[in-house]
Structure formats: structure tokens, C-alpha cells
Design a protein around this motif. Structure first.
Motif, PDB file in Angstrom:
ATOM      1  N   GLU A  63     -56.072  -3.165 -17.090  1.00  0.00           N
ATOM      2  CA  GLU A  63     -55.369  -1.882 -17.209  1.00  0.00           C
ATOM      3  C   GLU A  63     -53.882  -2.074 -16.935  1.00  0.00           C
ATOM      4  OE1 GLU A  63     -55.652   2.633 -15.337  1.00  0.00           O
ATOM      5  OE2 GLU A  63     -56.174   0.900 -14.095  1.00  0.00           O
ATOM      6  N   TYR A  64     -53.049  -1.406 -17.760  1.00  0.00           N
ATOM      7  CA  TYR A  64     -51.618  -1.340 -17.490  1.00  0.00           C
ATOM      8  C   TYR A  64     -51.322  -0.152 -16.588  1.00  0.00           C
ATOM      9  CZ  TYR A  64     -51.071  -4.285 -21.662  1.00  0.00           C
ATOM     10  OH  TYR A  64     -51.150  -5.304 -22.590  1.00  0.00           O
ATOM     11  N   LEU A  65     -50.378  -0.329 -15.673  1.00  0.00           N
ATOM     12  CA  LEU A  65     -49.803   0.789 -14.931  1.00  0.00           C
ATOM     13  C   LEU A  65     -48.479   1.113 -15.614  1.00  0.00           C
ATOM     14  CD1 LEU A  65     -50.488  -0.537 -11.315  1.00  0.00           C
ATOM     15  CD2 LEU A  65     -51.940   0.921 -12.742  1.00  0.00           C
ATOM     16  N   LEU A  66     -48.382   2.313 -16.160  1.00  0.00           N
ATOM     17  CA  LEU A  66     -47.252   2.679 -17.010  1.00  0.00           C
ATOM     18  C   LEU A  66     -46.378   3.729 -16.351  1.00  0.00           C
ATOM     19  CD1 LEU A  66     -49.286   2.939 -20.342  1.00  0.00           C
ATOM     20  CD2 LEU A  66     -47.908   0.987 -19.559  1.00  0.00           C
ATOM     21  N   PRO A 120     -36.422   1.681 -24.807  1.00  0.00           N
ATOM     22  CA  PRO A 120     -37.840   2.047 -24.782  1.00  0.00           C
ATOM     23  C   PRO A 120     -38.038   3.423 -24.152  1.00  0.00           C
ATOM     24  CG  PRO A 120     -37.468  -0.143 -23.824  1.00  0.00           C
ATOM     25  CD  PRO A 120     -36.134   0.508 -23.960  1.00  0.00           C
ATOM     26  N   ARG A 121     -39.224   3.959 -24.379  1.00  0.00           N
ATOM     27  CA  ARG A 121     -39.618   5.219 -23.736  1.00  0.00           C
ATOM     28  C   ARG A 121     -40.502   4.971 -22.522  1.00  0.00           C
ATOM     29  NH1 ARG A 121     -42.023   8.157 -28.949  1.00  0.00           N
ATOM     30  NH2 ARG A 121     -42.941   6.075 -29.046  1.00  0.00           N
ATOM     31  N   THR A 122     -41.331   3.931 -22.594  1.00  0.00           N
ATOM     32  CA  THR A 122     -42.224   3.611 -21.479  1.00  0.00           C
ATOM     33  C   THR A 122     -42.135   2.131 -21.131  1.00  0.00           C
ATOM     34  OG1 THR A 122     -44.116   3.159 -22.931  1.00  0.00           O
ATOM     35  CG2 THR A 122     -43.858   5.415 -22.127  1.00  0.00           C
ATOM     36  N   GLN A 123     -42.403   1.824 -19.878  1.00  0.00           N
ATOM     37  CA  GLN A 123     -42.401   0.437 -19.418  1.00  0.00           C
ATOM     38  C   GLN A 123     -43.624   0.202 -18.542  1.00  0.00           C
ATOM     39  OE1 GLN A 123     -38.603   0.337 -17.420  1.00  0.00           O
ATOM     40  NE2 GLN A 123     -39.476   0.872 -15.443  1.00  0.00           N
ATOM     41  N   VAL A 124     -43.914  -1.075 -18.328  1.00  0.00           N
ATOM     42  CA  VAL A 124     -45.060  -1.459 -17.504  1.00  0.00           C
ATOM     43  C   VAL A 124     -44.559  -1.728 -16.087  1.00  0.00           C
ATOM     44  CG1 VAL A 124     -46.907  -3.143 -17.188  1.00  0.00           C
ATOM     45  CG2 VAL A 124     -46.203  -2.481 -19.503  1.00  0.00           C
ATOM     46  N   LYS A 125     -45.187  -1.107 -15.115  1.00  0.00           N
ATOM     47  CA  LYS A 125     -44.810  -1.354 -13.725  1.00  0.00           C
ATOM     48  C   LYS A 125     -45.830  -2.221 -12.995  1.00  0.00           C
ATOM     49  CE  LYS A 125     -46.710   2.937 -11.741  1.00  0.00           C
ATOM     50  NZ  LYS A 125     -46.397   4.112 -10.895  1.00  0.00           N
ATOM     51  N   ASN A 141     -53.289  -4.530 -13.854  1.00  0.00           N
ATOM     52  CA  ASN A 141     -54.491  -4.800 -13.078  1.00  0.00           C
ATOM     53  C   ASN A 141     -55.487  -5.561 -13.936  1.00  0.00           C
ATOM     54  OD1 ASN A 141     -53.641  -3.513 -10.737  1.00  0.00           O
ATOM     55  ND2 ASN A 141     -54.495  -1.534 -11.341  1.00  0.00           N
ATOM     56  N   ALA A 142     -55.877  -6.722 -13.485  1.00  0.00           N
ATOM     57  CA  ALA A 142     -56.894  -7.512 -14.176  1.00  0.00           C
ATOM     58  C   ALA A 142     -57.872  -8.041 -13.135  1.00  0.00           C
ATOM     59  CB  ALA A 142     -56.256  -8.666 -14.942  1.00  0.00           C
ATOM     60  N   ILE A 143     -59.152  -7.833 -13.383  1.00  0.00           N
ATOM     61  CA  ILE A 143     -60.195  -8.265 -12.460  1.00  0.00           C
ATOM     62  C   ILE A 143     -61.247  -9.042 -13.234  1.00  0.00           C
ATOM     63  CG2 ILE A 143     -61.979  -7.517 -10.834  1.00  0.00           C
ATOM     64  CD1 ILE A 143     -60.316  -5.007 -10.322  1.00  0.00           C
ATOM     65  N   VAL A 144     -61.547 -10.265 -12.791  1.00  0.00           N
ATOM     66  CA  VAL A 144     -62.563 -11.106 -13.410  1.00  0.00           C
ATOM     67  C   VAL A 144     -63.618 -11.429 -12.363  1.00  0.00           C
ATOM     68  CG1 VAL A 144     -63.066 -13.271 -14.588  1.00  0.00           C
ATOM     69  CG2 VAL A 144     -60.884 -12.112 -15.002  1.00  0.00           C
ATOM     70  N   ASN A 174     -53.080   1.726 -23.054  1.00  0.00           N
ATOM     71  CA  ASN A 174     -54.346   1.169 -22.577  1.00  0.00           C
ATOM     72  C   ASN A 174     -55.424   1.255 -23.655  1.00  0.00           C
ATOM     73  OD1 ASN A 174     -54.086   0.064 -19.871  1.00  0.00           O
ATOM     74  ND2 ASN A 174     -53.408   2.132 -19.309  1.00  0.00           N
ATOM     75  N   THR A 175     -54.988   1.068 -24.883  1.00  0.00           N
ATOM     76  CA  THR A 175     -55.897   0.939 -26.021  1.00  0.00           C
ATOM     77  C   THR A 175     -55.826  -0.495 -26.514  1.00  0.00           C
ATOM     78  OG1 THR A 175     -55.586   3.249 -26.671  1.00  0.00           O
ATOM     79  CG2 THR A 175     -56.472   1.754 -28.332  1.00  0.00           C
ATOM     80  N   PHE A 176     -56.898  -1.223 -26.366  1.00  0.00           N
ATOM     81  CA  PHE A 176     -56.910  -2.641 -26.744  1.00  0.00           C
ATOM     82  C   PHE A 176     -58.347  -3.075 -26.979  1.00  0.00           C
ATOM     83  CE2 PHE A 176     -56.179  -2.061 -22.154  1.00  0.00           C
ATOM     84  CZ  PHE A 176     -57.431  -2.419 -21.668  1.00  0.00           C
ATOM     85  N   LYS A 177     -58.506  -4.270 -27.522  1.00  0.00           N
ATOM     86  CA  LYS A 177     -59.820  -4.866 -27.718  1.00  0.00           C
ATOM     87  C   LYS A 177     -59.980  -6.031 -26.756  1.00  0.00           C
ATOM     88  CE  LYS A 177     -60.230  -3.556 -32.574  1.00  0.00           C
ATOM     89  NZ  LYS A 177     -60.417  -4.027 -33.970  1.00  0.00           N
ATOM     90  N   VAL A 178     -61.184  -6.210 -26.257  1.00  0.00           N
ATOM     91  CA  VAL A 178     -61.488  -7.323 -25.358  1.00  0.00           C
ATOM     92  C   VAL A 178     -62.587  -8.166 -25.982  1.00  0.00           C
ATOM     93  CG1 VAL A 178     -62.287  -8.008 -23.071  1.00  0.00           C
ATOM     94  CG2 VAL A 178     -60.837  -5.982 -23.322  1.00  0.00           C
ATOM     95  N   TYR A 179     -62.372  -9.481 -25.976  1.00  0.00           N
ATOM     96  CA  TYR A 179     -63.363 -10.429 -26.474  1.00  0.00           C
ATOM     97  C   TYR A 179     -63.668 -11.433 -25.371  1.00  0.00           C
ATOM     98  CZ  TYR A 179     -61.564  -8.609 -30.915  1.00  0.00           C
ATOM     99  OH  TYR A 179     -61.150  -7.799 -31.939  1.00  0.00           O
ATOM    100  N   LYS A 180     -64.853 -12.016 -25.426  1.00  0.00           N
ATOM    101  CA  LYS A 180     -65.199 -13.090 -24.495  1.00  0.00           C
ATOM    102  C   LYS A 180     -65.588 -14.318 -25.290  1.00  0.00           C
ATOM    103  CE  LYS A 180     -67.853 -14.412 -20.432  1.00  0.00           C
ATOM    104  NZ  LYS A 180     -68.952 -14.083 -19.482  1.00  0.00           N
TER     105      LYS A 180
END
Length: 209
Positions: free
Chosen positions: A97-100, A134-139, A142-145, A165-171
Motif C-alpha cells: 500500500e502507498y501512503l499518499l 504533481p498533484r499527489t506524492q508518496v509519503k 507499506n509492504a509486508i511479506v 493503490n490500484t495495481f496488479k500483484v503476481y507471484k
């Protein structure tokens, strides 16, 4: 029409040779290893080609001034695994997750092109815009494995803007791969994160169209 897409390799040996020219006798200029993300060019009507042009970032985290730096070569088509051909990850062992927040210049130095278009902020590229602020930035990210929080330092997200926070995740194997396009509508760019339980392995950033 040629378009750049993101792929990893599929090779039982765990690596694939990158050759200078599209044939098996050409000099080997690099090796691609399992779960290492890179760009490749797919050209419509060239499905019978045995060799695929690839573009490999020269560092694992796409640290560059304003454009991605990469080497060019060829791999055999049988070794190519496009990300979009993988099954999306549906498990719960990985969270991202991004904190925006709204963009804030905060006294950072801005370099402009022709005195008008924003080229860099604090010496870093401005991914996600087409010359505007830009209009938004990442502050934070969060990544948890497997229940383990992965540390992601500020330089790894200080140049990416207009994220969602729209994305695809692959393993693939023990790697989790996050893929997305971000932009304000004009400055579209691809962003790929590769994680294992041991931490962040790669960040691929660029606009290869």
C-alpha cells in the motif's frame, strides 16, 4: 506498432543469456536471472520471430536523472514470461500500500526545462507528470511479506508521483511482483516492485512506449 511491456524470464537454469544480436551465436552481453523484471518490445505481426528485443535497467532501482538507463539485447522467445500472462496473486501472505498526500514542494530545488517545465525536484525525476507540478506524492510505502514488514527508504519513492493503490500483484517462485501504470493523464509511466521475504529486490520505473 511496437509497444514495450514488462516481463521476467522462464528458464529451468535460473538465468537466460542476453545476446548482442538476434541469434544463438551472437556474443553474450548480459544474463537475466529469475524474477528480474525488464522491458521487451512486442511488435504486432512478428509472432514468428524467435528472438525478442529486451531493455534491461542498468541498476536494480531505476536511479537515474530523468530517463531510465538500460542496455539493449535479445533473448530467445521461449525464455520470455510476460507479466500479464501470469495468474494474479490471490493470497494473503503479501500486502502492499502507498501512503499518499497532496504534493508539497517544501523548499526543494526545482530544475525546469526552458524555464517553464518541471524537469527535476531535488535532483530527482518527476515521474507521473508531463512538465507540470504533481498533484499527489508518496509519503511512505507499506509492504509486508509473510508477516514481515519490508523497509523502503525515502529515495525509493521520492521521485514517483500521481500513484494510486490500484495495481496488479503476481507471484513467481518466492518473489511478489507489483505492477501498475501511473500518471496525471499525460505523463504515464510503468512502475514495478519486486519483493521477497528478504526485502525489496528491484524497482523498475520508466516510460517505454
Amino acid at each position: 506498432m511496437a509497444t514495450a511491456q514488462v516481463a521476467i524470464i522462464q528458464d529451468k537454469d535460473g538465468y537466460t543469456n542476453v545476446r548482442e544480436n538476434p541469434n544463438g551465436q551472437a556474443p553474450i552481453i548480459h544474463k537475466l536471472y529469475s524474477n528480474e523484471a525488464f522491458w521487451y518490445h512486442y511488435e504486432e505481426g512478428h509472432d514468428t520471430d524467435e528472438w525478442v528485443p529486451v531493455f534491461i535497467p542498468i541498476n536494480a532501482f531505476s536511479f537515474s536523472s530523468t530517463q531510465p538507463d538500460y542496455i539493449e539485447g535479445f533473448i530467445h522467445k521461449s525464455r520470455l514470461q510476460p507479466l500479464d500472462k501470469l495468474q494474479p496473486y490471490q493470497g494473503t501472505d503479501f500486502k502492499f500500500e502507498y501512503l499518499l498526500e497532496p504534493f508539497k514542494l517544501n523548499n526543494r530545488i526545482v530544475e525546469k526545462h526552458d524555464g517553464k517545465w518541471v524537469k527535476t525536484i531535488a535532483g530527482r525525476p518527476v515521474w507521473g507528470t508531463d512538465g507540470n507540478f504533481p498533484r499527489t506524492q508518496v509519503k511512505g510505502v507499506n509492504a509486508i511479506v509473510d508477516g514481515k514488514k519490508i523497509e523502503i527508504n525515502t529515495p525509493l519513492y521520492s521521485d514517483i508521483y500521481e500513484c494510486t493503490n490500484t495495481f496488479k500483484v503476481y507471484k513467481s517462485g518466492d518473489s511478489y511482483i507489483v505492477y501498475q501504470w501511473n500518471s496525471d493523464g499525460a505523463g504515464a509511466y510503468q512502475l514495478v516492485w519486486v519483493f521477497t521475504r528478504d526485502g525489496l529486490k528491484q524497482r523498475l520505473v520508466g516510460s517505454m512506449i
